[in-house]
Design a protein around this motif. Structure first.
Motif, PDB file in Angstrom:
ATOM      1  N   ARG A 121       0.822  -1.207   0.000  1.00 56.89           N
ATOM      2  CA  ARG A 121       0.000   0.000   0.000  1.00 56.89           C
ATOM      3  C   ARG A 121       0.855   1.255   0.000  1.00 56.89           C
ATOM      4  O   ARG A 121       1.843   1.350   0.734  1.00 56.89           O
ATOM      5  CB  ARG A 121      -0.900   0.022   1.231  1.00 56.89           C
ATOM      6  N   LEU A 122       0.450   2.224  -0.796  1.00 65.33           N
ATOM      7  CA  LEU A 122       1.126   3.516  -0.867  1.00 65.33           C
ATOM      8  C   LEU A 122       0.778   4.325   0.374  1.00 65.33           C
ATOM      9  O   LEU A 122      -0.387   4.404   0.762  1.00 65.33           O
ATOM     10  CB  LEU A 122       0.685   4.257  -2.130  1.00 65.33           C
ATOM     11  N   LYS A 123       1.795   4.918   0.990  1.00 68.29           N
ATOM     12  CA  LYS A 123       1.571   5.698   2.205  1.00 68.29           C
ATOM     13  C   LYS A 123       0.898   7.024   1.870  1.00 68.29           C
ATOM     14  O   LYS A 123       1.067   7.583   0.783  1.00 68.29           O
ATOM     15  CB  LYS A 123       2.893   5.947   2.916  1.00 68.29           C
ATOM     16  N   THR A 124       0.139   7.551   2.812  1.00 66.64           N
ATOM     17  CA  THR A 124      -0.604   8.793   2.620  1.00 66.64           C
ATOM     18  C   THR A 124       0.302   9.947   2.225  1.00 66.64           C
ATOM     19  O   THR A 124      -0.064  10.773   1.387  1.00 66.64           O
ATOM     20  CB  THR A 124      -1.371   9.147   3.908  1.00 66.64           C
ATOM     21  N   ASN A 125       1.483  10.024   2.796  1.00 66.43           N
ATOM     22  CA  ASN A 125       2.413  11.115   2.493  1.00 66.43           C
ATOM     23  C   ASN A 125       2.858  11.100   1.037  1.00 66.43           C
ATOM     24  O   ASN A 125       3.174  12.147   0.474  1.00 66.43           O
ATOM     25  CB  ASN A 125       3.667  11.020   3.371  1.00 66.43           C
ATOM     26  N   ILE A 159       1.069  10.044  -1.648  1.00 64.16           N
ATOM     27  CA  ILE A 159       0.000  10.156  -2.640  1.00 64.16           C
ATOM     28  C   ILE A 159       0.103  11.473  -3.407  1.00 64.16           C
ATOM     29  O   ILE A 159       0.038  11.495  -4.635  1.00 64.16           O
ATOM     30  CB  ILE A 159      -1.387   9.998  -1.982  1.00 64.16           C
ATOM     31  N   LYS A 160       0.283  12.581  -2.702  1.00 62.58           N
ATOM     32  CA  LYS A 160       0.391  13.887  -3.358  1.00 62.58           C
ATOM     33  C   LYS A 160       1.612  13.940  -4.269  1.00 62.58           C
ATOM     34  O   LYS A 160       1.557  14.471  -5.375  1.00 62.58           O
ATOM     35  CB  LYS A 160       0.499  14.984  -2.303  1.00 62.58           C
ATOM     36  N   PHE A 161       2.716  13.379  -3.803  1.00 59.67           N
ATOM     37  CA  PHE A 161       3.953  13.366  -4.586  1.00 59.67           C
ATOM     38  C   PHE A 161       3.747  12.641  -5.908  1.00 59.67           C
ATOM     39  O   PHE A 161       4.080  13.140  -6.974  1.00 59.67           O
ATOM     40  CB  PHE A 161       5.077  12.714  -3.775  1.00 59.67           C
ATOM     41  N   VAL A 162       3.167  11.449  -5.842  1.00 64.26           N
ATOM     42  CA  VAL A 162       2.942  10.659  -7.057  1.00 64.26           C
ATOM     43  C   VAL A 162       1.912  11.345  -7.958  1.00 64.26           C
ATOM     44  O   VAL A 162       2.051  11.346  -9.177  1.00 64.26           O
ATOM     45  CB  VAL A 162       2.497   9.222  -6.702  1.00 64.26           C
ATOM     46  N   ALA A 163       0.903  11.977  -7.358  1.00 65.60           N
ATOM     47  CA  ALA A 163      -0.141  12.643  -8.151  1.00 65.60           C
ATOM     48  C   ALA A 163       0.435  13.782  -8.984  1.00 65.60           C
ATOM     49  O   ALA A 163       0.018  13.991 -10.125  1.00 65.60           O
ATOM     50  CB  ALA A 163      -1.236  13.165  -7.230  1.00 65.60           C
ATOM     51  N   PHE A 164       1.395  14.519  -8.442  1.00 72.87           N
ATOM     52  CA  PHE A 164       1.944  15.670  -9.155  1.00 72.87           C
ATOM     53  C   PHE A 164       3.210  15.360  -9.949  1.00 72.87           C
ATOM     54  O   PHE A 164       3.438  15.946 -10.992  1.00 72.87           O
ATOM     55  CB  PHE A 164       2.207  16.824  -8.185  1.00 72.87           C
ATOM     56  N   MET A 219       0.787   0.659  -4.198  1.00 74.78           N
ATOM     57  CA  MET A 219      -0.279   1.307  -4.959  1.00 74.78           C
ATOM     58  C   MET A 219      -1.395   1.784  -4.048  1.00 74.78           C
ATOM     59  O   MET A 219      -1.511   1.341  -2.919  1.00 74.78           O
ATOM     60  CB  MET A 219      -0.852   0.361  -6.010  1.00 74.78           C
ATOM     61  N   THR A 220      -2.195   2.718  -4.584  1.00 76.86           N
ATOM     62  CA  THR A 220      -3.418   3.154  -3.931  1.00 76.86           C
ATOM     63  C   THR A 220      -4.417   3.559  -5.005  1.00 76.86           C
ATOM     64  O   THR A 220      -4.051   3.788  -6.154  1.00 76.86           O
ATOM     65  CB  THR A 220      -3.168   4.302  -2.940  1.00 76.86           C
ATOM     66  N   ILE A 221      -5.684   3.643  -4.598  1.00 76.37           N
ATOM     67  CA  ILE A 221      -6.755   3.962  -5.518  1.00 76.37           C
ATOM     68  C   ILE A 221      -7.488   5.183  -5.006  1.00 76.37           C
ATOM     69  O   ILE A 221      -7.838   5.256  -3.830  1.00 76.37           O
ATOM     70  CB  ILE A 221      -7.750   2.785  -5.635  1.00 76.37           C
ATOM     71  N   SER A 222      -7.740   6.134  -5.903  1.00 80.01           N
ATOM     72  CA  SER A 222      -8.500   7.326  -5.572  1.00 80.01           C
ATOM     73  C   SER A 222      -9.781   7.317  -6.387  1.00 80.01           C
ATOM     74  O   SER A 222      -9.736   7.233  -7.614  1.00 80.01           O
ATOM     75  CB  SER A 222      -7.671   8.572  -5.884  1.00 80.01           C
ATOM     76  N   ILE A 223     -10.917   7.402  -5.691  1.00 83.01           N
ATOM     77  CA  ILE A 223     -12.204   7.410  -6.379  1.00 83.01           C
ATOM     78  C   ILE A 223     -13.115   8.410  -5.691  1.00 83.01           C
ATOM     79  O   ILE A 223     -13.309   8.364  -4.484  1.00 83.01           O
ATOM     80  CB  ILE A 223     -12.819   6.000  -6.444  1.00 83.01           C
ATOM     81  N   LEU A 253       4.773  -6.073 -12.709  1.00 83.75           N
ATOM     82  CA  LEU A 253       4.858  -4.679 -12.283  1.00 83.75           C
ATOM     83  C   LEU A 253       6.297  -4.311 -11.966  1.00 83.75           C
ATOM     84  O   LEU A 253       7.004  -5.066 -11.298  1.00 83.75           O
ATOM     85  CB  LEU A 253       4.020  -4.437 -11.020  1.00 83.75           C
ATOM     86  N   LYS A 254       6.725  -3.159 -12.447  1.00 82.35           N
ATOM     87  CA  LYS A 254       8.049  -2.655 -12.093  1.00 82.35           C
ATOM     88  C   LYS A 254       7.995  -2.106 -10.677  1.00 82.35           C
ATOM     89  O   LYS A 254       6.927  -1.756 -10.168  1.00 82.35           O
ATOM     90  CB  LYS A 254       8.453  -1.533 -13.050  1.00 82.35           C
ATOM     91  N   LEU A 255       9.156  -2.014 -10.054  1.00 84.41           N
ATOM     92  CA  LEU A 255       9.202  -1.416  -8.725  1.00 84.41           C
ATOM     93  C   LEU A 255       8.846   0.055  -8.833  1.00 84.41           C
ATOM     94  O   LEU A 255       9.370   0.772  -9.686  1.00 84.41           O
ATOM     95  CB  LEU A 255      10.596  -1.570  -8.117  1.00 84.41           C
ATOM     96  N   GLY A 256       7.942   0.502  -8.002  1.00 81.97           N
ATOM     97  CA  GLY A 256       7.544   1.894  -8.050  1.00 81.97           C
ATOM     98  C   GLY A 256       6.279   2.136  -7.260  1.00 81.97           C
ATOM     99  O   GLY A 256       5.741   1.255  -6.592  1.00 81.97           O
ATOM    100  N   LYS A 257       5.805   3.369  -7.383  1.00 83.65           N
ATOM    101  CA  LYS A 257       4.595   3.796  -6.692  1.00 83.65           C
ATOM    102  C   LYS A 257       3.515   4.042  -7.734  1.00 83.65           C
ATOM    103  O   LYS A 257       3.739   4.730  -8.717  1.00 83.65           O
ATOM    104  CB  LYS A 257       4.870   5.075  -5.905  1.00 83.65           C
ATOM    105  N   TYR A 258       2.334   3.466  -7.515  1.00 84.14           N
ATOM    106  CA  TYR A 258       1.236   3.539  -8.468  1.00 84.14           C
ATOM    107  C   TYR A 258       0.022   4.197  -7.807  1.00 84.14           C
ATOM    108  O   TYR A 258      -0.352   3.843  -6.690  1.00 84.14           O
ATOM    109  CB  TYR A 258       0.834   2.136  -8.939  1.00 84.14           C
ATOM    110  N   LEU A 259      -0.582   5.133  -8.514  1.00 80.37           N
ATOM    111  CA  LEU A 259      -1.805   5.794  -8.068  1.00 80.37           C
ATOM    112  C   LEU A 259      -2.848   5.649  -9.168  1.00 80.37           C
ATOM    113  O   LEU A 259      -2.615   6.068 -10.295  1.00 80.37           O
ATOM    114  CB  LEU A 259      -1.548   7.277  -7.774  1.00 80.37           C
ATOM    115  N   VAL A 260      -3.977   5.036  -8.836  1.00 79.21           N
ATOM    116  CA  VAL A 260      -5.074   4.868  -9.782  1.00 79.21           C
ATOM    117  C   VAL A 260      -6.129   5.915  -9.461  1.00 79.21           C
ATOM    118  O   VAL A 260      -6.596   5.998  -8.328  1.00 79.21           O
ATOM    119  CB  VAL A 260      -5.699   3.457  -9.678  1.00 79.21           C
ATOM    120  N   VAL A 261      -6.480   6.728 -10.460  1.00 75.61           N
ATOM    121  CA  VAL A 261      -7.541   7.724 -10.308  1.00 75.61           C
ATOM    122  C   VAL A 261      -8.682   7.298 -11.226  1.00 75.61           C
ATOM    123  O   VAL A 261      -8.567   7.360 -12.445  1.00 75.61           O
ATOM    124  CB  VAL A 261      -7.049   9.145 -10.667  1.00 75.61           C
ATOM    125  N   VAL A 262      -9.784   6.875 -10.613  1.00 76.66           N
ATOM    126  CA  VAL A 262     -10.918   6.347 -11.370  1.00 76.66           C
ATOM    127  C   VAL A 262     -11.721   7.504 -11.964  1.00 76.66           C
ATOM    128  O   VAL A 262     -11.987   8.495 -11.293  1.00 76.66           O
ATOM    129  CB  VAL A 262     -11.806   5.475 -10.456  1.00 76.66           C
TER     130      VAL A 262
END
Length: 109
Positions: free
Chosen positions: A7-11, A13-18, A43-47, A78-87
């Protein structure tokens, strides 16, 4: 449910989003920040409630993505990294987990 280590940490999420690389489909956006120092992909999911006011619909979509990512992690696709899914669409609710997995895998190629 995804294990805590995936799971992607809350801190972050903003970094990956921008800062993350954006890959789009008509149903969802995928933001990726590759990081080879991580022990495994996270990873994390934003909906939004704009997608559906009903919590059970949003939760089903989240479960579909978690299952798809869990399968991709097991298959080492999956490659190593941080993933954010925006539905972006509630049409995902009508899909099965295998179809969502194919959509995600197709975007990552």
């Amino acid at each position: 449910m995804l294990q805590k280590r995936y799971r992607l940490k809350t801190n972050d999420i903003k970094f990956v989003a921008f800062k993350g690389k954006k890959i789009s489909s008509e149903l969802f956006d995928l933001r990726i920040w590759t990081d080879n120092n991580l022990p495994n992909p996270v990873m994390t999911i934003s909906i939004s409630t704009k997608i559906s006011k009903k919590a059970h619909v949003r939760n089903r979509i989240k479960r579909l993505f978690r299952e798809a990512f869990r399968n991709l992690i097991e298959e080492k696709k999956l490659k190593l990294g941080k993933y954010l899914v925006v539905v972006k669409s509630a049409k995902l609710e009508e899909m099965k987990s295998g179809e969502v997995k194919e959509l995600v895998a197709g975007l990552l190629k």
